[in-house]
Write an enzyme that holds these catalytic residues in place. Structure first.
Site, PDB file in Angstrom:
ATOM      1  N   ALA A  19      31.708   1.403  15.033  1.00  0.00           N
ATOM      2  CA  ALA A  19      32.724   0.381  14.736  1.00  0.00           C
ATOM      3  C   ALA A  19      34.136   0.950  14.839  1.00  0.00           C
ATOM      4  CB  ALA A  19      32.482  -0.206  13.345  1.00  0.00           C
ATOM      5  N   GLN A 114      20.310 -10.849   8.467  1.00  0.00           N
ATOM      6  CA  GLN A 114      21.461 -11.241   9.295  1.00  0.00           C
ATOM      7  C   GLN A 114      21.093 -12.378  10.248  1.00  0.00           C
ATOM      8  OE1 GLN A 114      23.256  -7.588  10.723  1.00  0.00           O
ATOM      9  NE2 GLN A 114      23.816  -7.012   8.642  1.00  0.00           N
ATOM     10  N   GLY A 132      22.367  -1.903  16.763  1.00  0.00           N
ATOM     11  CA  GLY A 132      21.618  -1.089  15.787  1.00  0.00           C
ATOM     12  C   GLY A 132      20.172  -0.905  16.236  1.00  0.00           C
ATOM     13  N   ASN A 133      19.681   0.300  16.144  1.00  0.00           N
ATOM     14  CA  ASN A 133      18.349   0.639  16.681  1.00  0.00           C
ATOM     15  C   ASN A 133      17.213   0.428  15.692  1.00  0.00           C
ATOM     16  OD1 ASN A 133      18.735   1.441  19.358  1.00  0.00           O
ATOM     17  ND2 ASN A 133      19.758   3.305  18.660  1.00  0.00           N
ATOM     18  N   ASP A 161      22.750   2.597  28.632  1.00  0.00           N
ATOM     19  CA  ASP A 161      21.791   3.230  29.538  1.00  0.00           C
ATOM     20  C   ASP A 161      22.211   3.000  30.991  1.00  0.00           C
ATOM     21  OD1 ASP A 161      19.954   3.820  27.268  1.00  0.00           O
ATOM     22  OD2 ASP A 161      19.906   1.639  27.182  1.00  0.00           O
ATOM     23  N   HIS A 189      15.238  -0.005  25.099  1.00  0.00           N
ATOM     24  CA  HIS A 189      16.274   1.023  24.918  1.00  0.00           C
ATOM     25  C   HIS A 189      15.618   2.172  24.147  1.00  0.00           C
ATOM     26  CE1 HIS A 189      19.975   3.069  24.011  1.00  0.00           C
ATOM     27  NE2 HIS A 189      19.765   2.938  22.718  1.00  0.00           N
TER      28      HIS A 189
HETATM   29  P1  NAD Z   1      26.901   4.929  11.225  1.00  0.00           P
HETATM   30  O1  NAD Z   1      25.917   5.433  10.225  1.00  0.00           O
HETATM   31  O2  NAD Z   1      28.100   5.727  11.541  1.00  0.00           O
HETATM   32  O3  NAD Z   1      27.394   3.481  10.796  1.00  0.00           O
HETATM   33  C1  NAD Z   1      26.514   2.479  10.451  1.00  0.00           C
HETATM   34  C2  NAD Z   1      27.199   1.657   9.391  1.00  0.00           C
HETATM   35  O4  NAD Z   1      26.391   0.530   9.141  1.00  0.00           O
HETATM   36  C3  NAD Z   1      27.365   2.407   8.063  1.00  0.00           C
HETATM   37  O5  NAD Z   1      28.726   2.407   7.691  1.00  0.00           O
HETATM   38  C4  NAD Z   1      26.499   1.609   7.097  1.00  0.00           C
HETATM   39  O6  NAD Z   1      27.055   1.535   5.789  1.00  0.00           O
HETATM   40  C5  NAD Z   1      26.491   0.247   7.776  1.00  0.00           C
HETATM   41  N1  NAD Z   1      25.365  -0.593   7.393  1.00  0.00           N
HETATM   42  C6  NAD Z   1      24.102  -0.232   7.110  1.00  0.00           C
HETATM   43  N2  NAD Z   1      23.384  -1.298   6.755  1.00  0.00           N
HETATM   44  C7  NAD Z   1      24.214  -2.360   6.839  1.00  0.00           C
HETATM   45  C8  NAD Z   1      24.058  -3.732   6.578  1.00  0.00           C
HETATM   46  N3  NAD Z   1      22.905  -4.238   6.154  1.00  0.00           N
HETATM   47  N4  NAD Z   1      25.111  -4.537   6.790  1.00  0.00           N
HETATM   48  C9  NAD Z   1      26.281  -4.048   7.189  1.00  0.00           C
HETATM   49  N5  NAD Z   1      26.514  -2.750   7.427  1.00  0.00           N
HETATM   50  C10 NAD Z   1      25.487  -1.917   7.254  1.00  0.00           C
HETATM   51  O7  NAD Z   1      26.041   4.596  12.544  1.00  0.00           O
HETATM   52  P2  NAD Z   1      26.586   4.374  14.018  1.00  0.00           P
HETATM   53  O8  NAD Z   1      26.661   5.678  14.694  1.00  0.00           O
HETATM   54  O9  NAD Z   1      27.779   3.489  13.983  1.00  0.00           O
HETATM   55  O10 NAD Z   1      25.320   3.627  14.668  1.00  0.00           O
HETATM   56  C11 NAD Z   1      24.958   2.339  14.280  1.00  0.00           C
HETATM   57  C12 NAD Z   1      23.662   1.933  14.957  1.00  0.00           C
HETATM   58  O11 NAD Z   1      23.834   1.850  16.365  1.00  0.00           O
HETATM   59  C13 NAD Z   1      22.495   2.894  14.744  1.00  0.00           C
HETATM   60  O12 NAD Z   1      21.316   2.149  14.547  1.00  0.00           O
HETATM   61  C14 NAD Z   1      22.412   3.634  16.070  1.00  0.00           C
HETATM   62  O13 NAD Z   1      21.129   4.167  16.308  1.00  0.00           O
HETATM   63  C15 NAD Z   1      22.728   2.514  17.011  1.00  0.00           C
HETATM   64  N6  NAD Z   1      23.133   2.891  18.366  1.00  0.00           N
HETATM   65  C16 NAD Z   1      22.680   2.099  19.388  1.00  0.00           C
HETATM   66  C17 NAD Z   1      23.054   2.380  20.684  1.00  0.00           C
HETATM   67  C18 NAD Z   1      22.568   1.540  21.831  1.00  0.00           C
HETATM   68  O14 NAD Z   1      22.818   1.925  22.988  1.00  0.00           O
HETATM   69  N7  NAD Z   1      21.908   0.424  21.633  1.00  0.00           N
HETATM   70  C19 NAD Z   1      23.885   3.476  20.945  1.00  0.00           C
HETATM   71  C20 NAD Z   1      24.329   4.249  19.882  1.00  0.00           C
HETATM   72  C21 NAD Z   1      23.936   3.943  18.582  1.00  0.00           C
HETATM   73  C1  LMR Z   2      21.808   6.233  22.122  1.00  0.00           C
HETATM   74  O1  LMR Z   2      21.157   5.903  23.116  1.00  0.00           O
HETATM   75  O2  LMR Z   2      22.710   7.091  22.182  1.00  0.00           O
HETATM   76  C2  LMR Z   2      21.547   5.565  20.816  1.00  0.00           C
HETATM   77  O3  LMR Z   2      20.501   4.653  20.940  1.00  0.00           O
HETATM   78  C3  LMR Z   2      21.371   6.500  19.695  1.00  0.00           C
HETATM   79  C4  LMR Z   2      20.000   7.140  19.727  1.00  0.00           C
HETATM   80  O4  LMR Z   2      19.342   7.145  18.693  1.00  0.00           O
HETATM   81  O5  LMR Z   2      19.629   7.640  20.778  1.00  0.00           O
END
Ligand code: NAD
Ligand code: LMR
Length: 331
Positions: A19, A114, A132-133, A161, A189
């Protein structure tokens, strides 16, 4: 000239690392256009409201001309009201050694709640991007819990990806990233995803005609893209954030910008009876096109050779397993 009506953009996980790389870029207009006034709705857990308040202060301090309102809070039903775009980022990221599927049980509850909140109070045509994963199955959970919203409005982010695959091909072929087109990510993913070098192009020519080392494509290229998330975690100690945020911007931009003729983009969308024989009701990454109206269609008739077919079916099996875990009581 009259200003466009305000668009409301929800981001969850507002105090997290993705974020922090995302909100400011949305607020500049990069995602929805430099003439599009915005309201940001930012959700966090109650215990993270203090750092989120700091983010809110910084957004204010940027004095972004397009940013008309910022709402922060921890109550989904309150914060999701009338949102037009929902970027569901907030979830627990995986740590070193974990597969994304390990997060399923921990994160499923978030997406049930949500999904219900979107169903109750979001704009009826809200476009939802789950980051979120494990994002495909989290997206399925969200969609299932939001029956009022059209199924076609739900996406799981596989754009990172796609971008990774484009970058790897450009590096290998010594060309600009813009020379790589028609890059599909098929499936989940996860480490079973299939980056499709068979149908991708380099300067309009099939990749296989430009990169003659087919063993590199089948092994190193595919493996690097499949495991890039883990490689970033191993190196940074945290999962990718800036590249994930950038790809989330690209993912929404692809929906609100007409796709150039002959091109496509990848997104995890709901399979139906016409999607390459993939079992229905999975969130599966397909090649998509958009007219720029926020909607998409799956590009059909892209041929699969034996290599692709086997790998795509393995990714489908993994998604079916994730779904069956939900049916087994996670939800
Ligand atoms: P982070 O831990 O830095 O931030 C996640 C935030 O979400 C935290 O501040 C936490 O308090 C908040 N949170 C948790 N539960 C919540 C809820 N119910 N409602 C609102 N907020 C909530 O993590 P990040 O690095 O920002 O990653 C977030 C997600 O994105 C992870 O699941 C990560 O694996 C995923 N991700 C996905 C991809 C993709 O390509 N799809 C890539 C990178 C990361
Ligand atoms: C990524 O592809 O970087 C994210 O999905 C984070 C992970 O867990 O790999």
């Amino acid at each position: 000239m009259t200003a466009k009506p305000l668009k409301r953009v929800l981001v969850t996980g507002g105090a997290g690392q993705i974020a922090y790389n995302l909100l400011f870029r949305i607020a500049t207009g990069e995602m929805l256009g430099f003439d599009q006034p915005l309201a940001l709705h930012i959700l966090e857990l109650p215990e993270a409201m203090k750092p989120l308040e700091g983010v809110r202060m910084e957004l204010e301090d940027c004095a972004f001309p397009l940013l008309k309102e910022v709402h922060i809070g921890s109550d989904a039903e309150e914060l999701f009201g009338d949102v037009h775009y929902a970027l569901l980022v907030g979830a627990k990221p995986r740590g070193p050694g974990m597969e994304r599927g390990d997060l399923l049980k921990e994160n499923a509850k978030i997406f049930i709640e949500q999904g219900r909140a979107l169903n109750s109070v979001a704009d009826p045509d809200v476009k939802v991007l789950v980051v979120g994963n494990p994002c495909n199955t989290n997206c399925l959970i969200t969609m299932t819990n939001a029956p009022r919203i059209p199924r076609k409005n739900f996406h799981a982010m596989t754009r990172l990806d796609q971008n990774r695959a484009v970058a790897q091909l450009a590096l290998r072929a010594h060309v600009e990233v813009s020379s790589i087109t028609n890059m599909t990510i098929w499936g989940n993913h996860s480490s079973t995803q299939v980056p499709d070098f068979v149908n991708a192009k380099i300067s309009g020519k099939p990749v296989l005609d430009v990169i003659k080392d087919h063993s590199w494509l089948e092994n190193e290229f595919v493996g690097t893209v499949q495991k890039r998330g883990a490689a970033v975690i191993a190196s940074r100690g945290k999962s990718s954030a800036a590249s994930a945020a950038s790809s989330a911007i690209d993912a929404i931009k692809s929906l609100v910008t007409p796709t150039p003729r002959g091109e496509w983009f990848s997104s995890g969308v709901c399979s139906d009876e016409n999607s390459y024989g993939v079992q229905e009701n999975l969130i599966f990454s397909f090649p998509c096109r958009s007219k720029g109206d926020g909607h998409y269609e799956i590009v059909d008739n892209i041929p699969w050779n034996t290599f692709l077919r086997e790998k795509i079916h393995a990714s489908e099996r993994e998604l079916l397993e994730e779904r069956s875990l939900l049916e087994g009581g996670v939800s």
